[in-house]
Motif scaffolding. Structure first.
Motif, PDB file in Angstrom:
ATOM      1  N   ARG A  76     -26.067  78.994   3.098  1.00  0.00           N
ATOM      2  CA  ARG A  76     -26.851  79.988   3.845  1.00  0.00           C
ATOM      3  C   ARG A  76     -28.039  79.385   4.569  1.00  0.00           C
ATOM      4  O   ARG A  76     -28.584  79.967   5.490  1.00  0.00           O
ATOM      5  CB  ARG A  76     -27.360  81.082   2.901  1.00  0.00           C
ATOM      6  CG  ARG A  76     -26.255  81.881   2.277  1.00  0.00           C
ATOM      7  CD  ARG A  76     -26.086  83.240   2.927  1.00  0.00           C
ATOM      8  NE  ARG A  76     -24.850  83.871   2.522  1.00  0.00           N
ATOM      9  CZ  ARG A  76     -24.702  84.590   1.426  1.00  0.00           C
ATOM     10  NH1 ARG A  76     -25.731  84.797   0.624  1.00  0.00           N
ATOM     11  NH2 ARG A  76     -23.531  85.109   1.127  1.00  0.00           N
ATOM     12  N   GLN A 100     -27.997  79.235   8.251  1.00  0.00           N
ATOM     13  CA  GLN A 100     -28.373  80.330   9.139  1.00  0.00           C
ATOM     14  C   GLN A 100     -29.823  80.204   9.583  1.00  0.00           C
ATOM     15  O   GLN A 100     -30.243  80.819  10.559  1.00  0.00           O
ATOM     16  CB  GLN A 100     -28.228  81.672   8.425  1.00  0.00           C
ATOM     17  CG  GLN A 100     -26.788  82.075   8.209  1.00  0.00           C
ATOM     18  CD  GLN A 100     -26.694  83.298   7.328  1.00  0.00           C
ATOM     19  OE1 GLN A 100     -27.684  83.981   7.093  1.00  0.00           O
ATOM     20  NE2 GLN A 100     -25.517  83.558   6.827  1.00  0.00           N
ATOM     21  N   LEU A 101     -30.601  79.437   8.828  1.00  0.00           N
ATOM     22  CA  LEU A 101     -32.016  79.298   9.159  1.00  0.00           C
ATOM     23  C   LEU A 101     -32.230  78.082  10.064  1.00  0.00           C
ATOM     24  O   LEU A 101     -32.777  78.180  11.146  1.00  0.00           O
ATOM     25  CB  LEU A 101     -32.821  79.158   7.862  1.00  0.00           C
ATOM     26  CG  LEU A 101     -34.326  78.997   8.011  1.00  0.00           C
ATOM     27  CD1 LEU A 101     -34.921  80.188   8.736  1.00  0.00           C
ATOM     28  CD2 LEU A 101     -34.980  78.859   6.647  1.00  0.00           C
ATOM     29  N   GLU A 103     -39.249  76.320   8.381  1.00  0.00           N
ATOM     30  CA  GLU A 103     -38.052  75.742   8.981  1.00  0.00           C
ATOM     31  C   GLU A 103     -38.150  74.231   8.998  1.00  0.00           C
ATOM     32  O   GLU A 103     -39.173  73.664   9.339  1.00  0.00           O
ATOM     33  CB  GLU A 103     -37.909  76.228  10.424  1.00  0.00           C
ATOM     34  CG  GLU A 103     -37.194  77.546  10.515  1.00  0.00           C
ATOM     35  CD  GLU A 103     -37.013  77.957  11.946  1.00  0.00           C
ATOM     36  OE1 GLU A 103     -37.598  78.991  12.315  1.00  0.00           O
ATOM     37  OE2 GLU A 103     -36.338  77.237  12.682  1.00  0.00           O
ATOM     38  N   LEU A 110     -32.082  77.355  -0.689  1.00  0.00           N
ATOM     39  CA  LEU A 110     -32.682  78.683  -0.784  1.00  0.00           C
ATOM     40  C   LEU A 110     -32.395  79.357  -2.114  1.00  0.00           C
ATOM     41  O   LEU A 110     -32.864  80.459  -2.378  1.00  0.00           O
ATOM     42  CB  LEU A 110     -32.133  79.585   0.338  1.00  0.00           C
ATOM     43  CG  LEU A 110     -32.481  79.168   1.755  1.00  0.00           C
ATOM     44  CD1 LEU A 110     -31.760  80.049   2.766  1.00  0.00           C
ATOM     45  CD2 LEU A 110     -33.981  79.261   1.976  1.00  0.00           C
TER      46      LEU A 110
END
Lengths: 1034, 176
Positions: free
Chosen positions: A621, A624-625, A991, A1029
């Motif tokens: 996931r 996605q960032l 980020e 995450l």
């Protein structure tokens, strides 16, 4: 720019005058800028661009000579804000207000195209400035969208200048109402809202009624999630709808028109209102239109958020100010409709086709598209597709062409899984259907429907059970509640689907769902209920295994149903390694424990940390960032540290079991099974044909990707448990299969695919032609490799890539890979391909060899160039030879590497069943072959596949063998490891891309066997682990 | 056209409306103006309700009563229409309405995660309003901006390609 003439329009001369007036006021224009003002671009601040244009044009002194048009949707919604600049026909996209200055000064003043603002080809990266050269636009045929993107949405003068209202004039002054109906019948136009009912027939039925009061309703409810073409037409070219309704009213004898627009489209309402005002002001609406006896006017009615109001009887209910509940048909609206009067209800897109049909003739329209589905269709491409937006194409175009040639395919290197058409009433089309021609009837045969034209593309990260649940949720929400089958049926179906996605599915659920579907479909009152079962029926038809996996195995292969797994990475890993766990341990400075945690599920951390295809990272996931966590690199770090520390030792065998297992093949699958079976206490013997253990890891994958030292010390940890590995033993020659069966209580056939497929072309047996596997085996086992100079490798898998890069290191001057498809379709890992190219290896795509010939003391490979035509069942392009296009390549060594197959002859004495592709056939639950006690897995069962799948098979088989021999099937994983709570601060997620892995410089490494990837330093490993995450915390 | 007996306001309270549903005189006057424009056409009820809702952002009991009596419709008929259509609210809204699109295109592009993250960040479920009355969270099924999926609208602003990990970027700029 809305400059409507105040002059009334009654005759053809009046239309001419309006046209001339428009031409006159726009003639002194050197430049025209068509700025997309569709809702999508407006939301992306196209308004700011409009302001900037005004400023910059004024500043540059160009305001008088430039015409700026605010047009309807150009269609390339993913590229907005966008504009087209004439006279050069240049398309600019992804614009920001700050770009306008450059655009005006460079392009308009200095005549230079601003390349960095142009569209860039996805594959080549080259700029494609001209609108007409961009496939997304070039392949369209815009009839419904004829003015969108070209004309100002607000300018009646321009609409007329482009031919507007001529058709209405012709219909009302030169044709009879019956003539108009006949023309529409001839055209073959079918309802574009989804029903596909012949429009001409609908009009004929209403025209035949003697009532004096009738209605024309335009259905602008567009409730299908994923459809936005009606919106774009209403916002971009409202007059086309008005004209269509005007003609319709004349044809059936109606003087009242109603446009029903959903409340979620305020901009459409606004623009339509403006257009209506313009039309009324010049007499195109009102009494005695065009001086005839016929009057016609239109009012707008707004919905209030009910999907069912797209159904015609519910819509009429809503217009009458009631609850939008449908009623039984008959009576049909053409008999008794709005306010009990004969009514026709047509979709926006249908009506936008009417004026061109009258102007050019029904036969012209019928000549477009294919028999039974004439004309064009506007599709709204959305979902996992590169070019989202609106496209209008002739009926009969293939699905693959729409998705790949026009739509640009699936982004982010993912794979196409399904195209959903028809919204919640529709069904799925899979990769096997890419050659299907899109028309009303062919889609129905496949269990889908055309619907309104919403085409949502989904990639392999989509769970089909979840999709079915999503659509049923929608239908259950939107069910009006009037009839029992829909009200209760949708609720019950939703309950079953929800249970399945939560891991509470039961045997028989799928059958019950199917039964409910049939009942609801047959007994619901209106189209909503009747079609609500479609997505379920469609997903069961094409993706039954996914339902079974959810129910029986509690497994969601797409990693979507989160109740079925801990974290997407763990779910995606065939061996279910506890990724978040070991990342926590690394972050906490405990690499040894991280290694041990990995070893519980995968005995090859060092190997996988180097060569695994990392499905975990594709599911991560974090991707996605910014970028997915480099799980593989961290795994390698843990393994390397563990081995270097010397703290890796023999594990105590906790149990003792009676039983002797024989394993044929000491590759990753066989060794994994051996390891777990030994830990369970069995006696394990492994028989390996080659002089070293490791299978493909030892004799296939080259040293510079997987150093043999690293491999051997990993294999030693398996040996040290007491597994006996005998190398240089070939079953069938040194020991018979029958003997093995007698000696052991169970056998595992893990021999992989060791025999190369041949190309089947003349000259393949010439000296100087060595197949990929044989070549790699020779080099990896230290044998002398054949003469090198110029080498050609044929193939596109990892074997071909490995052979090519090895040849380079063996001293070849030049290495070329020939592949019959395109590079993007090569099965080899993208990283391998990139690294190979960096090292100077050339890859030629779309060439297929037809013969190998001697040419002096060298070889010539004669090839045919290939073209693309259609799709094969797996969703890849089909390649066909281009006639008369040949090319030849010369080399000293030719290495064909076009897949492998299983050498299964040694099992013949026991008659083990082989599949049609030569692999061992096994029971899907137990992995046992038809011979009791003989199991198979890895490539020998799957065909050529990847390491982690082989390892996962090894574990599954170990468990299965244990159960076969009376055990409980639980694998011994060692003592539990205490994993610390991760240190996460949700509010502070910053980020940051990956902490980069270092690689050897391409020029140097091309000539050495040193490992190309240098591995992480501790600091990088810890930092990378902190990027996780921790989806496992919930 | 008979005047109908209006049900007691307490009935409505039991159905969950806010306690302060007394309209100000100004609002009442405005409301009567709105209804007067459409009084002759009871089929324009939905249009009337849209305009009436625009006054306060929701439809209190008294508003519906006035609409019913002035248009000569039974209260039950008006209420039946209001409860059928999802865009009509019988509960007060927050100052800002957040609509997370759950249409197919947005769903495929991660719309569910966006909704979950919004719910988590604001501390409310869909259909609810934050205690400070700042935000109401609702779901919408397709606003027709599928090229920009996943989409979240806050009042009239359309936020495109919303990243569930960057929800705060969306909520920023709206005064609480």
């Amino acid at each position: 720019m809305s400059v409507t003439t105040a002059r009334a329009i009654v005759t053809a001369d009046d239309l001419d005058a309006v046209r001339d007036d428009y031409i006159e006021r726009t003639k002194d224009v050197d430049f025209t800028i068509m700025l997309c003002s569709g809702a999508g671009c407006l939301s992306s601040k196209a308004g700011e661009i409009a302001e900037a244009l005004e400023r910059e044009l004024a500043a540059a002194g160009l305001a008088e000579r430039t015409l700026v048009k605010y047009t309807g949707c150009i269609g390339a919604c993913g590229l907005g804000p966008a504009l087209i600049a004439d006279p050069d026909g240049v398309f600019y996209c992804h614009l920001k207000a700050s770009d306008v200055h450059e655009l005006v000064t460079e392009h308009l003043l200095n005549g230079r195209v601003v390349e960095h603002l142009c569209y860039h080809d996805l594959e080549t990266g080259q700029a494609v400035p001209k609108f007409d050269d961009i496939p997304f636009f070039a392949r369209q045929r815009r009839i419904v969208l004829r003015n969108c993107g070209r004309a100002d949405h607000d300018d009646l003068g321009e609409y007329v200048a482009r031919g507007g209202y001529r058709a209405a004039l012709k219909a009302m002054t030169e044709m009879t109402p019956k003539g108009v109906v006949d023309e529409v019948l001839t055209s073959g136009l079918r309802g574009r809202g989804g029903g596909g009912f012949p429009t001409g027939r609908k009009w004929a039925m209403a025209a035949a009624k003697p009532d004096r009061e009738k209605y024309v309703i335009c259905n602008g409810d567009e409730g299908d999630p994923g459809a936005f073409m009606d919106r774009s037409v209403l916002e971009g070219d409202p007059h086309s709808v008005i004209e269509g309704m005007l003609i319709a009213g004349y044809a059936i004898g109606a003087s009242h028109g109603v446009v029903y627009v959903r409340a979620e489209y305020p901009l459409a309402v606004e623009r339509l209102e403006t257009a209506l005002g313009q039309a009324r002001a010049v007499g195109l609406l009102g009494e005695n239109v065009f001086g005839t006896e016929h009057s016609f006017d239109i009012e707008i009615r707004i919905g209030a958020g009910a999907f069912v109001c797209g159904e015609e009887t519910a819509l009429m209910s809503s217009v009458e100010g009631r609850r939008g509940e449908p009623h039984q048909k008959p009576p049909f609206p053409s008999d008794m409709g709005l306010f009990r009067r004969p009514t026709i209800i047509n979709n926006v897109e249908t009506l936008a086709n009417i004026a061109p049909i009258i102007a050019e003739g029904g036969e012209w329209f019928a000549s477009i598209g294919i028999a039974g589905s004439s004309g064009t269709k506007v599709f709204a491409l959305a979902g996992d597709i590169e070019n989202t937006g609106l496209v209008e194409v002739p009926m009969g175009i293939s699905l693959g062409e729409v998705i790949f040639d026009i739509g640009g395919g699936v982004p982010n290197g993912r794979q196409f899984k399904v195209a959903q058409t028809g919204g919640p009433s529709g069904g799925c089309l899979t990769a096997a259907h890419l050659n299907t021609k899109i028309d009303y009837d062919s889609l129905v045969k496949l269990g889908a429907i055309m619907g309104s034209g919403g085409l949502v593309v989904m990639d392999t990260n989509t769970c089909m059970v979840d999709v079915a649940k999503y659509f049923m949720q929608f239908c259950a929400d939107e069910s009006c509640g009037k009839c029992v089958p829909c009200r209760i049926g949708t609720t019950r179906m939703l309950e079953i689907l929800t249970r399945i996605t939560k891991g509470e599915g039961r045997e028989g659920d799928v059958e019950k769902l199917a039964e409910l579907c049939d009942v609801v479909r047959d007994t619901a009152l209106c189209g909503l209920g009747q079609t609500a079962p479609n997505p379920i029926l469609s997903t069961i038809r094409y993706f039954r295994e996914e339902y079974d996996e959810h129910i029986r195995d509690h497994y969601c292969r797409a990693g979507v149903c989160s109740d079925l797994f801990v974290a997407p990475c763990v779910n995606a890993c065939p061996a279910h390694v506890d990724v978040p766990g070991y990342l926590s341990l690394i972050a906490a400075g405990r690499p040894l424990d991280a290694y041990r945690l990995i070893r519980q599920e995968n005995p090859f951390p060092s190997v996988c940390g180097r060569v695994c295809t990392h499905p975990c990272e594709l599911a991560c996931r974090r991707g996605q960032l910014d970028e997915p966590v480099d799980i593989r690199a961290v795994k390698r770090y843990a393994a390397d540290v563990a081995y270097e520390s010397g703290a890796v030792g023999a594990e105590a065998i906790p149990r003792q079991r009676d039983g002797s297992i024989g394993i044929v093949g000491a590759g990753p699958s066989g060794l994994t099974a051996a390891y777990y079976l030994r830990l369970s206490g069995y006696d394990v013997d492994v028989y390996e044909q080659q002089p070293v253990a490791g299978g493909m890891l030892a004799v296939g994958i080259p040293e510079f990707r997987l150093p043999k030292g690293s491999l051997q010390r990993e294999i030693d940890t398996i040996r040290v448990t007491g597994v006996r590995i005998q190398t240089g033993v070939e079953v069938g020659r040194d020991v018979s299969f029958d003997e093995l069966m007698a000696r052991h209580d169970a056998l595992y056939l893990a021999v992989g695919t060791q025999v190369s497929w041949t190309l089947g072309i003349p000259g393949e047996d010439l000296p100087g032609v060595v197949h990929g596997l044989d070549y790699l085996r020779q080099v990896n086992l230290g044998g002398a490799s054949p003469e090198q100079g110029s080498v050609i490798v044929i193939g596109g898998g990892n074997t071909a890539l490995d052979a090519a890069r090895t040849a380079l290191r063996e001293g070849a001057e030049k290495v070329t890979i020939l592949y019959r498809r395109r590079v993007m379709e090569m099965p080899a890992a993208a990283e391998e391909i990139a690294e190979a190219r960096e090292e100077g290896i050339e890859i030629r795509e779309l060439v297929a060899p037809v013969a190998i010939e001697t040419a002096g003391d060298r070889l010539t490979v004669r090839c045919r160039r290939m073209g693309l035509e259609g799709f094969s069942d797996d969703g890849r392009r089909r390649v066909v030879p281009s006639p008369d296009e040949e090319e030849s390549f010369t080399a000293d060594l030719v290495i064909p590497a076009v897949s492998q197959f299983v050498d299964s002859a040694f099992t013949e004495p026991a008659a083990v069943r082989i599949s049609s592709v030569g692999t061992f056939e096994v029971d899907s639950r137990t992995s046992m072959t038809n011979v009791p006690g003989v199991f198979a897995g890895g490539d020998a069962m799957r065909g050529p596949d990847v390491v982690i799948d082989a390892i996962a098979d090894g574990k599954a088989v170990a468990s299965s063998i244990d159960r076969y021999l009376g055990g409980d099937g639980e694998l011994w994983k060692g003592p539990a490891i205490d994993v610390p709570e991760p240190w996460i601060d949700d509010d502070d997620t910053r980020e940051h891309g990956r902490f980069g892995m270092c690689y050897l410089d391409p020029e140097k490494r091309a000539r050495s066997y040193d490992e190309v990837a240098l591995g992480y330093h501790r600091v990088d490993a810890v930092a990378e682990s902190l990027r996780c995450l921790h989806c496992d915390r919930r | 056209m008979t005047t109908t007996e209006l049900p007691p306001a307490s009935l409505n309270r039991a159905a969950g409306s806010d306690s302060s549903d007394d309209l100000s005189d100004e609002v009442r006057a405005r409301l009567r103006e709105i209804v007067a424009e459409h009084r002759a056409r009871p089929d324009e009820l939905i249009q009337v309700l849209h305009e009436a809702q625009a006054l306060l952002g929701w439809l209190p009991h008294e508003t519906l009563s006035i609409v019913a009596s002035e248009m000569g419709l039974p209260y039950s008929r008006v209420r039946g229409v209001v409860t059928f259509y999802s865009l009509f609210n019988t509960k007060p809204r927050g100052r800002h309405t957040i609509n997370a699109c759950q249409g197919t295109a947005c769903y495929v592009r991660g719309g569910r995660d966006v909704l979950d993250k919004l719910s988590e960040t604001l501390g409310i479920e869909q259909g609810e309003t934050t205690p400070d009355q700042a935000f109401s969270l609702a779901v919408v099924r397709c606003v027709g901006a599928c090229g920009l999926a996943p989409v979240v609208t806050v009042d009239d602003d359309v936020h495109k390609r919303v990243n569930p990990n960057k929800i705060n970027d969306v909520l920023e700029g709206y005064d609480r």
